[in-house]
Design an enzyme around this catalytic site. Structure first.
Site, PDB file in Angstrom:
ATOM      1  CG  ASP A 114      96.706 -32.064 -21.489  1.00 22.75           C
ATOM      2  OD1 ASP A 114      97.873 -32.354 -21.171  1.00 22.75           O
ATOM      3  OD2 ASP A 114      95.793 -31.947 -20.663  1.00 22.75           O
TER       4      ASP A 114
ATOM      5  NE  ARG B 256      91.977 -36.570 -18.803  1.00 25.81           N
ATOM      6  CZ  ARG B 256      91.249 -36.472 -17.703  1.00 25.81           C
ATOM      7  NH1 ARG B 256      90.819 -37.566 -17.087  1.00 25.81           N
ATOM      8  NH2 ARG B 256      90.962 -35.300 -17.185  1.00 25.81           N
TER       9      ARG B 256
END
Length: 431
Positions: free
Chosen positions: A185, A259
Site C-alpha cells: 500500500d 487491493r
C-alpha cells in the site's frame, strides 16, 4: 463566503446536521446534469448518455457534496482515498472544462489547509505514509492557484519523507507504529507524491538523489515481497520477523490480498508519469510492470474478467470478486498500454476486466446515480484488534458500495478507455 453562493457547502452543513446527504446542493447538481449534450433535459441527476468517467464522478459528487466526505468522513479529515477521486476530477476538468470539477477540488484544499499552511488533522510525527497521498491534490492546486498556504503544506509533507523511518536497507516503514514493516500500500501512498514533488521543486543532484531513492523503493519490494513461483506480491514484509503475521523465515505476510497488489500497480504506472525519461530506473520499473501484469492475468477470472479478494484462492469459501482491486488492475493495465509500457495485446485483459466491472459490479439508480458494489472497506495487518493476515481475516472484512478506493480507480480507468473518444472530438489530452 456564504452558503447560498456555495451550494455544495450548504449541503455539507445540512449533511452534518441531519446525517443524510440531502439539500439544495444536490438539487443544483441535478439541474446542472439535466442538460445533455443535445441541450435537452434528461430528467435524471446523472444523464445516461455521458461517458462512464463523468457518470461516476457526478455520482460521487452527489453522494459526497464536499470532497472530504469521500472517505465516509463525518467531519473534515486528511485521508488518502479522497485524492484518488480528485485525480479523476482533475483530468475531467482538463478534458471537459466543466468548472464544477475544478471547484470540487479547490474547495477541498480551502477546507483542509489553513492560511498558515497547517493541514487539518495531519500529524507529521506519526510518520504515516498513507497521509502523503492527498499531497497530490495540493501539488495540483499550487500549480493552478500559487497560494502560499499550499506551498507550506507541501513542504511539511516533504519533510515527512526526510524523517520517515526506514528498514536497514532503506525501504520506508509503513507507519511509525508499524516498525520495520513494508506494505505494498505504501508504495502508492508515498511514491507518486514523492516523484511529482521532486519533478516540480528539485533540481540537479538533489533531484537525482530523490529519483534514485524512489526507484530503490520498488527494487526493494521486488526483492523482498515478490513470490517467485506466481509473480504475485505479498501484502507486507516485516524485516524484523517479530510480528505474529510474519513468517519467521521470510518475514512475509501469509496471503496475496487483491487491493494491496492494486496499490502497487497504480504506484508504478503513476510514478512513471514524473520519473525522467533518461533515468536508468525507468526500464526496471517497466519490466516490473510487465511481470506484474503477467501475474495478475493468471489469476483473472476467465468468465467474468474480475479479480478476487484473495487473489490465488478463488474457490475457497467466502472469497468474492472484489471491486477496488479489479478497478485498480484495469486502470494499471490500460494506462500501461496507452503509455506504451505494455504491448497492445494486454488491452484485451484490461477490457475484459472493465466490462466485467460494468456488468457485475455496477448498478444504476432510477435517478441515474451510478454505484460501484462489493468494495472491501478496509484491510490491514497488526493493530488492535489484531489483524493476522489470514485468509479468513481478508474475506470477513466489511464489504460496502461506493468506496473511493474503487470509484476513483474506476474513473481513472474509464478515462484511459475514453482517451481515443476525446481525441476524435478534438479535446486536448493532459499528459
Amino acid at each position: 463566503m456564504n452558503f447560498i453562493s456555495h451550494p455544495i457547502k450548504l449541503l455539507a452543513f445540512a449533511a452534518l446536521g441531519s446525517g443524510i446527504f440531502l439539500s439544495c446542493a444536490q438539487s443544483k447538481l441535478a439541474s446542472q446534469a439535466k442538460t445533455e449534450t443535445t441541450g435537452q433535459p434528461s430528467g435524471k441527476v446523472v444523464p445516461a448518455n455521458l461517458k462512464w468517467s463523468e457518470r461516476m464522478m457526478l455520482s460521487e459528487m452527489y453522494r459526497f457534496p464536499e470532497a472530504w466526505m469521500l472517505d465516509f468522513s463525518k467531519s473534515p479529515k486528511w485521508t488518502y482515498p479522497t485524492a484518488i477521486v480528485l485525480d479523476g476530477a482533475e483530468l475531467l476538468y482538463a478534458k471537459t472544462g466543466k468548472k464544477e470539477y475544478y471547484q470540487y477540488i479547490s474547495d477541498f484544499g480551502d477546507k483542509l489547509v489553513k492560511l498558515d499552511g497547517t493541514i487539518l488533522t495531519y500529524e507529521l510525527e506519526k510518520y504515516n505514509i498513507d497521509l502523503l497521498n492527498s499531497g497530490n491534490v495540493l501539488l495540483y492546486l499550487y500549480e493552478k492557484e500559487k497560494k502560499e498556504k499550499y506551498l507550506k503544506a507541501l513542504q511539511t509533507l516533504r519533510r515527512q519523507i526526510d524523517g520517515q523511518p526506514r528498514t536497514q536497507e532503506g525501504s520506508f516503514w509503513h507507519k511509525k507504529i508499524y516498525p520495520y514493516q513494508v506494505w505494498l500500500d505504501g508504495l502508492y501512498m508515498g511514491m507518486p507524491f514523492y516523484t511529482h514533488y521532486t519533478s516540480d521543486f528539485s533540481k540537479g543532484a538533489e533531484a537525482t538523489k530523490a529519483y534514485d531513492d524512489i526507484v530503490f523503493q520498488f527494487d526493494s519490494v521486488q526483492k523482498n515481497l515478490r513470490d517467485k513461483k506466481t509473480g504475485l506480491l505479498y501484502h507486507a514484509w516485516d524485516e524484523s520477523r517479530t510480528e505474529a503475521w510474519a513468517d519467521k523465515q521470510t518475514g512475509l505476510s501469509p496471503n496475496f490480498w487483491g487491493r494491496s497488489m492494486g496499490w502497487y500497480g497504480m504506484a508504478m504506472v503513476d510514478v512513471l508519469d514524473y520519473l525522467p525519461q533518461n533515468h536508468p530506473g525507468r526500464a526496471r520499473l517497466i519490466s516490473y510492470l510487465r511481470s506484474y501484469a503477467d501475474a495478475i492475468i493468471k489469476v483473472q477470472d476467465k468468465n467474468n474478467g474480475l479479480w478476487y479478494q484473495v487473489l490465488d484462492q478463488p474457490l475457497e469459501k467466502g472469497n468474492y470478486t472484489e471491486a477496488t482491486a479489479s478497478a485498480m488492475f484495469v486502470y494499471t493495465m490500460i494506462k500501461s498500454v496507452n503509455k506504451g509500457y505494455l504491448p497492445k495485446s494486454y488491452k484485451t485483459y484490461a477490457q475484459k476486466g472493465y466490462d466485467g466491472i460494468i456488468k457485475n459490479l455496477i448498478t444504476v439508480d432510477p435517478n441515474g446515480v451510478v454505484n460501484l458494489n462489493k468494495c472491501c472497506a478496509v484491510a490491514g495487518l497488526g493493530g488492535k484488534p489484531y489483524r493476522d493476515g489470514s485468509y479468513e481475516y481478508y474475506v470477513n472484512e466489511e464489504i460496502r458500495s461506493n468506496d473511493a478506493k474503487g470509484t476513483g480507480p474506476f474513473i481513472l480507468a474509464s478515462l484511459e478507455f475514453e482517451k481515443h473518444q476525446y481525441k476524435r472530438q478534438g479535446i486536448q489530452e493532459k499528459n
